[in-house]
Design a protein around this motif. Sequence first.
Motif, PDB file in Angstrom:
ATOM      1  N   VAL A  39      32.547  25.743  38.149  1.00 24.91           N
ATOM      2  CA  VAL A  39      33.707  25.218  38.859  1.00 24.91           C
ATOM      3  C   VAL A  39      33.426  23.772  39.245  1.00 24.91           C
ATOM      4  N   VAL A  40      34.414  22.894  39.044  1.00 23.00           N
ATOM      5  CA  VAL A  40      34.250  21.493  39.411  1.00 23.00           C
ATOM      6  C   VAL A  40      34.790  21.303  40.826  1.00 23.00           C
ATOM      7  N   SER A  41      33.929  20.808  41.717  1.00 23.36           N
ATOM      8  CA  SER A  41      34.303  20.656  43.118  1.00 23.36           C
ATOM      9  C   SER A  41      33.436  19.598  43.762  1.00 23.36           C
ATOM     10  N   ARG A  42      34.058  18.695  44.548  1.00 27.36           N
ATOM     11  CA  ARG A  42      33.209  17.669  45.185  1.00 27.36           C
ATOM     12  C   ARG A  42      32.533  18.184  46.440  1.00 27.36           C
ATOM     13  N   ASP A  43      33.095  19.232  47.081  1.00 30.69           N
ATOM     14  CA  ASP A  43      32.476  19.717  48.322  1.00 30.69           C
ATOM     15  C   ASP A  43      32.077  21.203  48.271  1.00 30.69           C
ATOM     16  N   GLY A  44      32.262  21.844  47.132  1.00 32.06           N
ATOM     17  CA  GLY A  44      31.888  23.253  47.022  1.00 32.06           C
ATOM     18  C   GLY A  44      32.970  24.207  47.506  1.00 32.06           C
ATOM     19  N   ARG A  45      34.065  23.658  48.020  1.00 34.60           N
ATOM     20  CA  ARG A  45      35.147  24.498  48.572  1.00 34.60           C
ATOM     21  C   ARG A  45      36.486  24.218  47.881  1.00 34.60           C
ATOM     22  N   VAL A  46      36.863  22.949  47.827  1.00 36.13           N
ATOM     23  CA  VAL A  46      38.113  22.565  47.179  1.00 36.13           C
ATOM     24  C   VAL A  46      37.890  22.537  45.672  1.00 36.13           C
ATOM     25  N   ILE A  47      38.764  23.222  44.912  1.00 32.68           N
ATOM     26  CA  ILE A  47      38.594  23.292  43.466  1.00 32.68           C
ATOM     27  C   ILE A  47      39.293  22.108  42.794  1.00 32.68           C
ATOM     28  N   ASP A  48      38.508  21.291  42.087  1.00 28.48           N
ATOM     29  CA  ASP A  48      39.082  20.163  41.339  1.00 28.48           C
ATOM     30  C   ASP A  48      39.388  20.554  39.899  1.00 28.48           C
ATOM     31  N   GLY A  49      38.642  21.524  39.381  1.00 27.30           N
ATOM     32  CA  GLY A  49      38.854  21.953  38.002  1.00 27.30           C
ATOM     33  C   GLY A  49      37.850  23.004  37.612  1.00 27.30           C
ATOM     34  N   ILE A  50      37.893  23.371  36.318  1.00 24.59           N
ATOM     35  CA  ILE A  50      36.906  24.312  35.796  1.00 24.59           C
ATOM     36  C   ILE A  50      36.488  23.827  34.404  1.00 24.59           C
ATOM     37  N   VAL A  51      35.210  23.969  34.094  1.00 24.21           N
ATOM     38  CA  VAL A  51      34.734  23.648  32.735  1.00 24.21           C
ATOM     39  C   VAL A  51      33.961  24.842  32.202  1.00 24.21           C
ATOM     40  N   THR A  52      34.223  25.185  30.961  1.00 27.78           N
ATOM     41  CA  THR A  52      33.508  26.301  30.354  1.00 27.78           C
ATOM     42  C   THR A  52      32.822  25.812  29.084  1.00 27.78           C
ATOM     43  N   GLU A  53      31.957  26.656  28.543  1.00 28.10           N
ATOM     44  CA  GLU A  53      31.231  26.273  27.325  1.00 28.10           C
ATOM     45  C   GLU A  53      32.223  25.951  26.209  1.00 28.10           C
ATOM     46  N   ARG A  54      33.372  26.594  26.230  1.00 25.62           N
ATOM     47  CA  ARG A  54      34.378  26.333  25.197  1.00 25.62           C
ATOM     48  C   ARG A  54      34.871  24.881  25.212  1.00 25.62           C
ATOM     49  N   ASP A  55      35.017  24.330  26.425  1.00 24.88           N
ATOM     50  CA  ASP A  55      35.461  22.930  26.552  1.00 24.88           C
ATOM     51  C   ASP A  55      34.468  21.971  25.896  1.00 24.88           C
ATOM     52  N   VAL A  56      33.177  22.313  25.991  1.00 30.11           N
ATOM     53  CA  VAL A  56      32.148  21.469  25.387  1.00 30.11           C
ATOM     54  C   VAL A  56      32.130  21.661  23.871  1.00 30.11           C
ATOM     55  N   VAL A  57      32.127  22.909  23.449  1.00 27.72           N
ATOM     56  CA  VAL A  57      32.016  23.213  22.012  1.00 27.72           C
ATOM     57  C   VAL A  57      33.159  22.578  21.223  1.00 27.72           C
ATOM     58  N   MET A  75      37.346  18.638  31.969  1.00 22.87           N
ATOM     59  CA  MET A  75      37.676  19.856  32.717  1.00 22.87           C
ATOM     60  C   MET A  75      39.155  20.215  32.603  1.00 22.87           C
ATOM     61  N   THR A  76      39.459  21.472  32.888  1.00 20.26           N
ATOM     62  CA  THR A  76      40.848  21.919  33.016  1.00 20.26           C
ATOM     63  C   THR A  76      41.217  21.796  34.487  1.00 20.26           C
ATOM     64  N   THR A  77      42.298  21.054  34.766  1.00 16.72           N
ATOM     65  CA  THR A  77      42.621  20.801  36.176  1.00 16.72           C
ATOM     66  C   THR A  77      43.594  21.829  36.754  1.00 16.72           C
ATOM     67  N   HIS A  78      44.382  22.435  35.861  1.00 13.30           N
ATOM     68  CA  HIS A  78      45.320  23.450  36.366  1.00 13.30           C
ATOM     69  C   HIS A  78      44.598  24.798  36.340  1.00 13.30           C
ATOM     70  N   VAL A  79      43.931  25.133  37.448  1.00 16.74           N
ATOM     71  CA  VAL A  79      43.040  26.293  37.463  1.00 16.74           C
ATOM     72  C   VAL A  79      43.763  27.551  37.911  1.00 16.74           C
ATOM     73  N   ARG A  80      43.619  28.586  37.132  1.00 16.14           N
ATOM     74  CA  ARG A  80      44.181  29.887  37.470  1.00 16.14           C
ATOM     75  C   ARG A  80      43.204  30.579  38.419  1.00 16.14           C
ATOM     76  N   ASP A 109      43.564  29.765  52.099  1.00 21.64           N
ATOM     77  CA  ASP A 109      43.778  28.311  52.073  1.00 21.64           C
ATOM     78  C   ASP A 109      43.523  27.716  50.694  1.00 21.64           C
ATOM     79  N   GLY A 110      43.234  28.583  49.721  1.00 22.92           N
ATOM     80  CA  GLY A 110      42.984  28.087  48.373  1.00 22.92           C
ATOM     81  C   GLY A 110      41.567  27.585  48.160  1.00 22.92           C
ATOM     82  N   LEU A 111      40.674  27.874  49.116  1.00 22.12           N
ATOM     83  CA  LEU A 111      39.282  27.399  49.004  1.00 22.12           C
ATOM     84  C   LEU A 111      38.420  28.428  48.275  1.00 22.12           C
ATOM     85  N   LEU A 112      37.448  27.904  47.529  1.00 21.42           N
ATOM     86  CA  LEU A 112      36.602  28.722  46.660  1.00 21.42           C
ATOM     87  C   LEU A 112      35.723  29.694  47.442  1.00 21.42           C
TER      88      LEU A 112
END
Length: 142
Positions: A39-57, A75-80, A109-112
């Motif tokens: 999970v991409v996050s600057r503070d460990g709580r608010v989700i900025d995005g997600i990256v998976t091995e598929r995004d790299v491959v 990263m994918t920014t619209h996170v489900r 609150d939408g926090l991880l």
Amino acid sequence: VRIRDILSGKGFDVVVIKPESSVDELLRLLRDHNLGSVVVSRDGRVIDGIVTERDVVRRLADGTDFLERPVAEIMTTHVRTCTFADSVDSLMHTMTNERIRHVPVVDKDGLLIGLVSIGDIVKSHVTDIEFALDQLEGYVRS
Ligand code: AMP
């Protein structure tokens, strides 16, 4: 069965990476923690995005220049996401229909607060089916 049941079994740890960290760093996290997504996050709580091995491959087909670029660029920014109260069944359908294998769990609150992978879902589903089968066998025998 609910997402809360899965999380209380496997724990609440989520590996996160900052948006400005490089794809190289992401690859090391994936390897060292034996993961398929971060999970991409600057503070460990608010989700900025997600990256998976598929995004790299997928990007490897066009070369390796992006390995030094920030993860924010791939990263994918619209996170489900899902919540504690969601059912395992509904998440199984979401993963199948949207072709995603990782879904972060968030609080009101939408926090991880956690992450479930398709592996967690399959494990829970198989346990469920085995239990039901046991019950049925007992019923048929009695
Ligand atoms: P995965 O199957 O989880 O490796 O992901 C396949 C694609 O969907 C990748 O491009 C991911 O960035 C994206 N993805 C994975 N999980 C999610 C999610 N929870 N919400 C939105 N996109 C996702």
